[in-house]
Scaffold this motif. Structure first.
Motif, mmCIF file in Angstrom:
data_model
loop_
_atom_site.group_PDB
_atom_site.id
_atom_site.type_symbol
_atom_site.label_atom_id
_atom_site.label_comp_id
_atom_site.label_asym_id
_atom_site.label_seq_id
_atom_site.Cartn_x
_atom_site.Cartn_y
_atom_site.Cartn_z
ATOM 1 N N ALA A 149 52.027 36.069 44.953
ATOM 2 C CA ALA A 149 51.501 35.553 43.694
ATOM 3 C C ALA A 149 52.311 35.974 42.475
ATOM 4 C CB ALA A 149 50.045 35.995 43.532
ATOM 5 N N GLY A 150 53.248 36.875 42.619
ATOM 6 C CA GLY A 150 54.028 37.336 41.476
ATOM 7 C C GLY A 150 53.293 38.438 40.724
ATOM 8 N N HIS A 151 54.048 39.217 39.978
ATOM 9 C CA HIS A 151 53.456 40.356 39.275
ATOM 10 C C HIS A 151 52.524 39.936 38.148
ATOM 11 C CE1 HIS A 151 55.523 43.500 41.407
ATOM 12 N NE2 HIS A 151 56.609 42.751 41.384
ATOM 13 N N ASP A 152 52.858 38.884 37.427
ATOM 14 C CA ASP A 152 52.013 38.463 36.315
ATOM 15 C C ASP A 152 50.584 38.175 36.764
ATOM 16 O OD1 ASP A 152 54.079 38.696 34.548
ATOM 17 O OD2 ASP A 152 54.480 36.555 34.386
ATOM 18 N N TYR A 153 50.455 37.502 37.880
ATOM 19 C CA TYR A 153 49.133 37.086 38.329
ATOM 20 C C TYR A 153 48.387 38.150 39.127
ATOM 21 C CZ TYR A 153 50.822 32.607 36.763
ATOM 22 O OH TYR A 153 51.321 31.597 35.995
ATOM 23 N N THR A 154 49.092 39.160 39.609
ATOM 24 C CA THR A 154 48.426 40.189 40.404
ATOM 25 C C THR A 154 48.201 41.486 39.640
ATOM 26 O OG1 THR A 154 50.542 40.962 41.325
ATOM 27 C CG2 THR A 154 49.336 39.294 42.584
ATOM 28 N N GLU A 155 48.940 41.718 38.567
ATOM 29 C CA GLU A 155 48.818 42.977 37.841
ATOM 30 C C GLU A 155 48.172 42.827 36.471
ATOM 31 O OE1 GLU A 155 52.774 44.573 37.824
ATOM 32 O OE2 GLU A 155 52.807 44.761 40.004
ATOM 33 N N LYS A 156 48.548 41.800 35.722
ATOM 34 C CA LYS A 156 48.039 41.667 34.358
ATOM 35 C C LYS A 156 46.521 41.529 34.270
ATOM 36 C CE LYS A 156 52.157 40.214 31.960
ATOM 37 N NZ LYS A 156 52.790 39.188 31.138
ATOM 38 N N PRO A 157 45.865 40.818 35.192
ATOM 39 C CA PRO A 157 44.410 40.681 35.065
ATOM 40 C C PRO A 157 43.647 42.012 35.101
ATOM 41 C CG PRO A 157 45.250 39.033 36.565
ATOM 42 C CD PRO A 157 46.380 39.980 36.278
ATOM 43 N N ILE A 158 44.170 43.015 35.764
ATOM 44 C CA ILE A 158 43.474 44.285 35.895
ATOM 45 C C ILE A 158 43.881 45.288 34.818
ATOM 46 C CG2 ILE A 158 45.113 45.354 37.473
ATOM 47 C CD1 ILE A 158 41.296 45.574 37.723
ATOM 48 N N ALA A 159 44.949 45.009 34.081
ATOM 49 C CA ALA A 159 45.492 45.983 33.119
ATOM 50 C C ALA A 159 44.459 46.422 32.083
ATOM 51 C CB ALA A 159 46.730 45.418 32.438
ATOM 52 N N GLY A 160 43.716 45.494 31.509
ATOM 53 C CA GLY A 160 42.719 45.846 30.499
ATOM 54 C C GLY A 160 41.618 46.733 31.054
ATOM 55 N N ALA A 161 41.112 46.389 32.231
ATOM 56 C CA ALA A 161 40.052 47.190 32.854
ATOM 57 C C ALA A 161 40.563 48.578 33.209
ATOM 58 C CB ALA A 161 39.519 46.483 34.101
ATOM 59 N N LEU A 162 41.785 48.669 33.698
ATOM 60 C CA LEU A 162 42.372 49.968 34.027
ATOM 61 C C LEU A 162 42.548 50.808 32.763
ATOM 62 C CD1 LEU A 162 43.579 51.910 36.074
ATOM 63 C CD2 LEU A 162 45.764 50.716 35.797
ATOM 64 N N ALA A 163 43.007 50.192 31.683
ATOM 65 C CA ALA A 163 43.173 50.915 30.419
ATOM 66 C C ALA A 163 41.837 51.449 29.921
ATOM 67 C CB ALA A 163 43.809 50.002 29.372
ATOM 68 N N ARG A 164 40.798 50.653 30.012
ATOM 69 C CA ARG A 164 39.463 51.112 29.575
ATOM 70 C C ARG A 164 38.995 52.291 30.422
ATOM 71 N NH1 ARG A 164 39.116 45.650 28.896
ATOM 72 N NH2 ARG A 164 38.188 45.279 30.939
ATOM 73 N N THR A 165 39.211 52.215 31.719
ATOM 74 C CA THR A 165 38.807 53.304 32.615
ATOM 75 C C THR A 165 39.572 54.584 32.289
ATOM 76 O OG1 THR A 165 38.255 51.732 34.349
ATOM 77 C CG2 THR A 165 38.633 54.019 35.028
ATOM 78 N N VAL A 166 40.871 54.462 32.055
ATOM 79 C CA VAL A 166 41.684 55.637 31.710
ATOM 80 C C VAL A 166 41.176 56.258 30.411
ATOM 81 C CG1 VAL A 166 43.992 56.343 30.931
ATOM 82 C CG2 VAL A 166 43.734 54.925 32.978
ATOM 83 N N ARG A 167 40.869 55.437 29.415
ATOM 84 C CA ARG A 167 40.364 55.959 28.128
ATOM 85 C C ARG A 167 38.999 56.612 28.285
ATOM 86 N NH1 ARG A 167 42.510 51.175 26.069
ATOM 87 N NH2 ARG A 167 40.449 50.287 25.859
#
Length: 75
Positions: free
Chosen positions: A38-56
């Motif tokens: 699926a490529g990196h854009d479609y497999t990584e970007k969708p989760i980036a926001g949720a991961l950032a919130r969890t880290v914060r």
């Protein structure tokens, strides 16, 4: 890309990945496994926001950022 053999040994019927090696795809076809590259854009970007919130939530002192083609965005 590097996990195809592991996924295959675990008996998976399908494998979703951001990238794949050509010869792994040939092996997957021979093994009868469905591989979705699926490529990196479609497999990584969708989760980036949720991961950032969890880290914060874990450590509010950390700054999380997203890099797109043109700039950094603080999440």
């Amino acid at each position: 890309g590097d996990l195809y053999r592991t996924v295959q040994e675990l008996g998976a019927d399908a494998y979703l990945t951001g990238e794949a090696r050509y010869h792994d795809l040939l092996d997957a076809e021979e093994d009868g496994m469905c591989v979705v590259v699926a490529g990196h854009d479609y497999t990584e970007k969708p989760i980036a926001g949720a991961l950032a919130r969890t880290v914060r939530e874990i450590d509010p002192s950390l700054i999380t950022m997203s890099l797109d083609a043109e700039n950094f965005t603080v999440l």
